[in-house]
Design a protein around this motif. Sequence first.
Motif, PDB file in Angstrom:
ATOM      1  N   SER A 151      -8.839  27.970  16.855  1.00  0.00           N
ATOM      2  CA  SER A 151     -10.123  27.427  16.397  1.00  0.00           C
ATOM      3  C   SER A 151     -10.057  25.908  16.250  1.00  0.00           C
ATOM      4  O   SER A 151     -11.037  25.202  16.503  1.00  0.00           O
ATOM      5  CB  SER A 151     -10.525  28.068  15.062  1.00  0.00           C
ATOM      6  N   ILE A 248     -10.018  28.947   9.365  1.00  0.00           N
ATOM      7  CA  ILE A 248     -10.678  28.984  10.671  1.00  0.00           C
ATOM      8  C   ILE A 248     -11.634  27.791  10.759  1.00  0.00           C
ATOM      9  O   ILE A 248     -12.527  27.639   9.918  1.00  0.00           O
ATOM     10  CB  ILE A 248     -11.470  30.289  10.879  1.00  0.00           C
ATOM     11  N   SER A 397     -15.528  30.624  17.598  1.00  0.00           N
ATOM     12  CA  SER A 397     -14.468  29.621  17.521  1.00  0.00           C
ATOM     13  C   SER A 397     -13.245  29.957  18.366  1.00  0.00           C
ATOM     14  O   SER A 397     -12.213  29.293  18.248  1.00  0.00           O
ATOM     15  CB  SER A 397     -14.025  29.441  16.061  1.00  0.00           C
TER      16      SER A 397
END
Length: 415
Positions: A151, A248, A397
Amino acid sequence: MPKQKSKRIFSFLFLLPLFLLKISLIYLLFFSIGDLEENSHPETSIFLPLSIQNTIPVQVPVAVAVPVPDPERNQTLYHSFTSRKMSRKKRMSLKILRPGARSKQFAQRATEFFDPLNVNNNTRSCNLSFFMTWISPSRYFSERELFSIESLFKWHPTACLLIMSTTMDSSKGSELLKPFLNNGFRVVALSPDYKYLVKRTPAETWLKQLRKGEVDQGEVSIGQNISNLIRLLVLYKYGGIYIDTDVIVVKSMYGLKNCIGAQTVDAVTRNWTRLNNAVLIFDKKHPVVLEFINEFASTFDGNKWGHNGPYLVSRVVRRVTNQVVVLPPIAFYPVDWSQIGGLFRGPGSQSKHESQWMREKLQWIQKESYAVHLWNRESRGMKLEKGSIIQRIMLGSCLFCNSTRFQSILALHTS
């Protein structure tokens, strides 16, 4: 009468040893075992002090004095025994600080990694530096940690990522990072040189004292506290962005500068009440980071979880509010650790009210968040359900979205 008197004297002489034995045992248990229960470490509580083993009489003649144990001596012997055992354990935990062949090359390798003049034609230059730390064995660097890296590069393809880790600076670590390297992303794991990193910082003396055994490590893992320190040291040395391996990234962070995220805010005033150190963004040699390091060295407490991490940055920023930007919780911590389970649940397992919360939370994250902290301690074993917020975030992502590995992750958790 004389016969009865002699009989009583005989009984007295016969029972006296037993009486003295009973008194000595009661005395011994009262002073020695009590100290064991109050002062022993769980790992050493099965051992009795050496003095107990040597002073319990089996049979005591009338004319022989019963040895009475000295409670202070018992306590001294016990603590001497356990301190030797605990010191060995503490020394073993400090193995992560021992310099090795690779760590001694850290400064040179880091310079070569970041210096654009050392970038060959097949490698992308980096315009933003990211840092992570990893203290555990490389076999525990799992899909979650790899996706955090994925990500990061999804939103920062020309960034550099330096993972401060002795265990990942290995053939196993290189194998784990190979997919990123094969696609031209700049990532490396380096064994940190702690002596080099603390040089001319307030932590230099602290580290020397720690190695000499003059710092009480406490009950909290020393590895966790070293991780708290090393993120500050690399930010001060090089400048850039530090993120935990359970974060993330959901948006580009190129516009952020000298900031930290609030974890909680007051419900009425909306002023922050606690910060967190899972994401830190600071320029090289920033004075606030130096103050973080000073706070770590001067107030270190190894017995309080978070004292040298989230609570540390909170204490410092309260004193220097005009030198750092505090972002609201939505920036990096859109849900607190107690609510992280809601991000893993799909709409099928939620009530009408929960489904509404999920839709609003997802929209808010997509609009306002830069990253989502997964609170690994709480969410490590949670099942990722189909249609959950985390699944949708991962789909947005992912870097290798069509890879077998990524598809298997989704299939594994959503089946």
